[in-house]
Motif scaffolding. Structure first.
Motif, PDB file in Angstrom:
ATOM      1  N   LYS A  30     -10.115   7.623  -3.997  1.00  0.00           N
ATOM      2  CA  LYS A  30      -9.848   6.202  -4.107  1.00  0.00           C
ATOM      3  C   LYS A  30      -8.447   5.960  -4.677  1.00  0.00           C
ATOM      4  CE  LYS A  30     -13.485   3.900  -2.661  1.00  0.00           C
ATOM      5  NZ  LYS A  30     -13.378   2.842  -1.620  1.00  0.00           N
ATOM      6  N   SER A  31      -7.747   5.027  -4.085  1.00  0.00           N
ATOM      7  CA  SER A  31      -6.395   4.707  -4.515  1.00  0.00           C
ATOM      8  C   SER A  31      -6.432   3.588  -5.548  1.00  0.00           C
ATOM      9  CB  SER A  31      -5.561   4.284  -3.303  1.00  0.00           C
ATOM     10  OG  SER A  31      -4.299   3.806  -3.699  1.00  0.00           O
ATOM     11  N   VAL A  32      -5.698   3.784  -6.659  1.00  0.00           N
ATOM     12  CA  VAL A  32      -5.594   2.766  -7.695  1.00  0.00           C
ATOM     13  C   VAL A  32      -4.213   2.136  -7.611  1.00  0.00           C
ATOM     14  CG1 VAL A  32      -5.648   2.307 -10.171  1.00  0.00           C
ATOM     15  CG2 VAL A  32      -7.200   4.005  -9.186  1.00  0.00           C
ATOM     16  N   ARG A  33      -4.164   0.815  -7.558  1.00  0.00           N
ATOM     17  CA  ARG A  33      -2.888   0.112  -7.462  1.00  0.00           C
ATOM     18  C   ARG A  33      -2.091   0.290  -8.751  1.00  0.00           C
ATOM     19  NH1 ARG A  33      -2.807  -0.200  -2.070  1.00  0.00           N
ATOM     20  NH2 ARG A  33      -4.402  -1.595  -1.216  1.00  0.00           N
ATOM     21  N   THR A  34      -0.835   0.665  -8.610  1.00  0.00           N
ATOM     22  CA  THR A  34      -0.011   0.979  -9.777  1.00  0.00           C
ATOM     23  C   THR A  34       0.892  -0.176 -10.209  1.00  0.00           C
ATOM     24  OG1 THR A  34       1.680   1.947  -8.341  1.00  0.00           O
ATOM     25  CG2 THR A  34      -0.006   3.428  -9.227  1.00  0.00           C
ATOM     26  N   ALA A  35       0.808  -1.297  -9.506  1.00  0.00           N
ATOM     27  CA  ALA A  35       1.603  -2.479  -9.871  1.00  0.00           C
ATOM     28  C   ALA A  35       0.918  -3.720  -9.307  1.00  0.00           C
ATOM     29  CB  ALA A  35       3.027  -2.365  -9.340  1.00  0.00           C
ATOM     30  N   THR A  36       1.306  -4.850  -9.831  1.00  0.00           N
ATOM     31  CA  THR A  36       0.811  -6.142  -9.332  1.00  0.00           C
ATOM     32  C   THR A  36       1.847  -6.722  -8.377  1.00  0.00           C
ATOM     33  OG1 THR A  36      -0.496  -6.588 -11.315  1.00  0.00           O
ATOM     34  CG2 THR A  36       0.166  -8.498 -10.012  1.00  0.00           C
ATOM     35  N   ALA A  80       6.800   4.719   9.708  1.00  0.00           N
ATOM     36  CA  ALA A  80       7.119   3.476   9.001  1.00  0.00           C
ATOM     37  C   ALA A  80       6.680   3.553   7.540  1.00  0.00           C
ATOM     38  CB  ALA A  80       6.447   2.293   9.695  1.00  0.00           C
ATOM     39  N   ILE A  81       5.504   4.133   7.291  1.00  0.00           N
ATOM     40  CA  ILE A  81       5.020   4.268   5.913  1.00  0.00           C
ATOM     41  C   ILE A  81       5.935   5.186   5.109  1.00  0.00           C
ATOM     42  CG2 ILE A  81       3.139   5.153   4.485  1.00  0.00           C
ATOM     43  CD1 ILE A  81       1.212   4.237   6.726  1.00  0.00           C
ATOM     44  N   LEU A  82       6.297   6.328   5.702  1.00  0.00           N
ATOM     45  CA  LEU A  82       7.201   7.252   5.013  1.00  0.00           C
ATOM     46  C   LEU A  82       8.551   6.594   4.728  1.00  0.00           C
ATOM     47  CD1 LEU A  82       6.499  10.515   7.046  1.00  0.00           C
ATOM     48  CD2 LEU A  82       5.781  10.039   4.704  1.00  0.00           C
ATOM     49  N   ASP A  83       9.095   5.896   5.723  1.00  0.00           N
ATOM     50  CA  ASP A  83      10.396   5.241   5.549  1.00  0.00           C
ATOM     51  C   ASP A  83      10.324   4.168   4.467  1.00  0.00           C
ATOM     52  OD1 ASP A  83      11.348   6.825   7.565  1.00  0.00           O
ATOM     53  OD2 ASP A  83      11.324   5.266   9.102  1.00  0.00           O
ATOM     54  N   GLY A 136       0.851  -1.175   0.000  1.00  0.00           N
ATOM     55  CA  GLY A 136       0.000   0.000   0.000  1.00  0.00           C
ATOM     56  C   GLY A 136       0.891   1.231   0.000  1.00  0.00           C
ATOM     57  N   ASN A 137       0.313   2.385  -0.174  1.00  0.00           N
ATOM     58  CA  ASN A 137       1.132   3.585  -0.248  1.00  0.00           C
ATOM     59  C   ASN A 137       0.403   4.760   0.374  1.00  0.00           C
ATOM     60  OD1 ASN A 137      -0.784   4.144  -2.253  1.00  0.00           O
ATOM     61  ND2 ASN A 137       0.548   3.256  -3.829  1.00  0.00           N
ATOM     62  N   ILE A 138       1.006   5.924   0.245  1.00  0.00           N
ATOM     63  CA  ILE A 138       0.455   7.109   0.900  1.00  0.00           C
ATOM     64  C   ILE A 138      -0.876   7.526   0.277  1.00  0.00           C
ATOM     65  CG2 ILE A 138       0.905   9.575   1.303  1.00  0.00           C
ATOM     66  CD1 ILE A 138       3.922   8.681   1.513  1.00  0.00           C
ATOM     67  N   SER A 139      -1.061   7.234  -1.010  1.00  0.00           N
ATOM     68  CA  SER A 139      -2.336   7.583  -1.642  1.00  0.00           C
ATOM     69  C   SER A 139      -3.495   6.823  -1.009  1.00  0.00           C
ATOM     70  CB  SER A 139      -2.285   7.304  -3.152  1.00  0.00           C
ATOM     71  OG  SER A 139      -2.049   5.936  -3.407  1.00  0.00           O
ATOM     72  N   SER A 140      -3.200   5.699  -0.347  1.00  0.00           N
ATOM     73  CA  SER A 140      -4.242   4.946   0.355  1.00  0.00           C
ATOM     74  C   SER A 140      -4.806   5.736   1.526  1.00  0.00           C
ATOM     75  CB  SER A 140      -3.680   3.608   0.870  1.00  0.00           C
ATOM     76  OG  SER A 140      -3.183   2.820  -0.178  1.00  0.00           O
ATOM     77  N   LEU A 141      -4.091   6.774   1.954  1.00  0.00           N
ATOM     78  CA  LEU A 141      -4.527   7.575   3.100  1.00  0.00           C
ATOM     79  C   LEU A 141      -5.263   8.843   2.667  1.00  0.00           C
ATOM     80  CD1 LEU A 141      -1.237   7.319   5.206  1.00  0.00           C
ATOM     81  CD2 LEU A 141      -3.298   5.928   5.393  1.00  0.00           C
ATOM     82  N   MET A 142      -5.385   9.060   1.371  1.00  0.00           N
ATOM     83  CA  MET A 142      -6.070  10.250   0.879  1.00  0.00           C
ATOM     84  C   MET A 142      -7.555   9.980   0.751  1.00  0.00           C
ATOM     85  SD  MET A 142      -3.357  11.968   0.794  1.00  0.00           S
ATOM     86  CE  MET A 142      -3.978  13.504   0.121  1.00  0.00           C
ATOM     87  N   SER A 143      -8.330  11.047   0.616  1.00  0.00           N
ATOM     88  CA  SER A 143      -9.786  10.913   0.551  1.00  0.00           C
ATOM     89  C   SER A 143     -10.241  10.276  -0.761  1.00  0.00           C
ATOM     90  CB  SER A 143     -10.448  12.290   0.714  1.00  0.00           C
ATOM     91  OG  SER A 143      -9.965  13.196  -0.264  1.00  0.00           O
TER      92      SER A 143
END
Length: 392
Positions: free
Chosen positions: A208-214, A366-369, A199-206
């Motif tokens: 919807k987050s789209v996965r950019t890789a499999t 941890a997410i930022l790192d 997961g990434n930081i976009s998952s924390l935004m209002s």
């Protein structure tokens, strides 16, 4: 291994040097790491400040060469003590870059191994296909955020590119490959190991987050599903400026991955990318400042012996420069900056940024790192891809 408020010590056969370095970096430790090996007369020393390696000594070497030398000390003990450090910053590379380069040089025989040959295994790679992908792994911590555990079988998709997903998991056990799908084929970028976050930081935004890789499991993978409500709350109390830094960091990861794909597909046009931009800061600069972009565009470029490689395309709201607590390999010491004529930058107060980072929750850090580490890894992969493409 024993841990208290002032020291960390253990055996290198139980906790390897890369693991120790990652642990000290993740916890932004300041102090001195001493490494003893029965095959060397004197201990090796690494000086730390807020998780960054400042300088190192090993036998007759110093600086980054000494730190790489220590990767060959696979047998022995280590002790880290929190004490005042007066060493100057000689080592400019980020920790993930150091770990990946050191591990790779050890595997390639470019670093002398000091210890019994049977101690040198490829267990950390845990590959089932003989590949030699760089592995992103972290100490598993903050287990209190785990709400549930799941298992994924070998070869199954954990995440599928293009699908929506606003959850974040931690890999408790096992390995998985990050694959970017293209119209032509799939490009394997790197491998995630225990402690990595999915997961990434976009998952924390209002939005919807789209996965950019499999993400594909390589062997059995155990996942810890994290408490997103708790993490959302912790992210929401960050200042707007700090959140913009986090979002900009997320953008760098997507764009560095895009660069790898463009190189793979032979679609990277450097002249076109840099058209209309002037050199703003040369690679190798010792500038320690950071800025927010208020107007214009800035391109981050890694200059290599084979030519320049554009890594990130930044605009209003993004940051450029050196933020010590967020090391991506895009800092002035390792990349040049090119900007449009209308660029306007506002200086960041790095003391305030560091303070907010220190006061953020353990999971936010941890997410930022993790994202910063992935940016650093992907940047190195882009350079390797470009090198291989030019050879072909």
């Amino acid at each position: 291994m024993t841990v208290d408020t002032s020291a960390l010590s253990g055996n290198l056969e139980f906790l390897t040097l890369p693991d120790v370095l990652q642990l000290l970096h993740t916890n932004t430790c300041s102090g001195i790491l001493r490494v003893k090996n029965p095959y060397t007369p004197t201990p090796g020393v690494v000086y730390f400040s807020k998780g960054a390696a400042l300088d190192a000594l090993a036998e007759d070497k110093s600086g980054i060469e000494a730190l790489y030398e220590l990767f060959g000390w696979v047998e022995g003990t280590f002790t880290f003590s929190t004490e005042k450090v007066t060493a100057s910053r000689v080592i400019k590379a980020g920790m993930m870059e150091i770990i990946l380069d050191g591990t790779r040089m050890l595997d390639d025989g470019k670093i002398a191994k000091k210890g019994p040959e049977e101690a040198f295994t490829q267990d950390d790679q845990n590959t089932t296909d003989g590949s030699n992908l760089p592995v992103v792994r972290r100490p598993i911590s903050n287990y209190s955020y785990v709400l549930d555990e799941e298992e994924v079988a070998n070869g199954k998709n954990i995440v599928t590119q293009g699908r929506h997903g606003d959850w974040i998991c931690v890999m408790l056990d096992g390995y998985a490959d990050v694959i970017r799908q293209t119209p032509k084929d799939g490009v394997t970028i790197t491998r995630l190991g225990p402690g990595s976050l999915i997961g990434n930081i976009s998952s924390l935004m209002s939005t919807k987050s789209v996965r950019t890789a499999t993400l594909v499991a390589r062997g059995r993978v155990a996942l810890g599903v994290l408490d997103m409500q708790r993490i959302h709350t912790e992210f929401s109390i960050l200042t707007p400026k700090f959140r913009s830094i986090a979002v900009s960091l997320d953008k760098r990861l997507r764009q560095a991955t895009d660069t790898v794909v463009d190189i793979h597909l032979k679609q990277l046009n450097v002249k076109e990318v840099l058209a209309g931009k002037r050199l703003l800061m040369e690679q190798g600069s010792t500038d320690e400042q950071a800025h927010l972009i208020e107007e214009g565009e800035v391109c981050v470029v890694r200059k290599t012996k084979k030519g320049p490689i554009p890594l990130a395309f930044l605009e209003k709201g993004d940051y450029v420069g050196n933020i010590p607590c967020i090391n991506t390999g895009h800092e002035p010491s390792g990349a040049a900056l090119y900007a449009t004529e209308d660029v306007k930058l506002a200086p960041l107060d790095l003391e305030l940024v560091q303070q907010e980072y220190d006061e953020a929750s353990p999971m936010i850090r941890a997410i930022l790192d993790h994202v910063a580490a992935c940016v650093s890894v992907t940047t190195l992969i882009a350079c390797d891809f470009e090198k291989m493409t030019r050879k072909r």
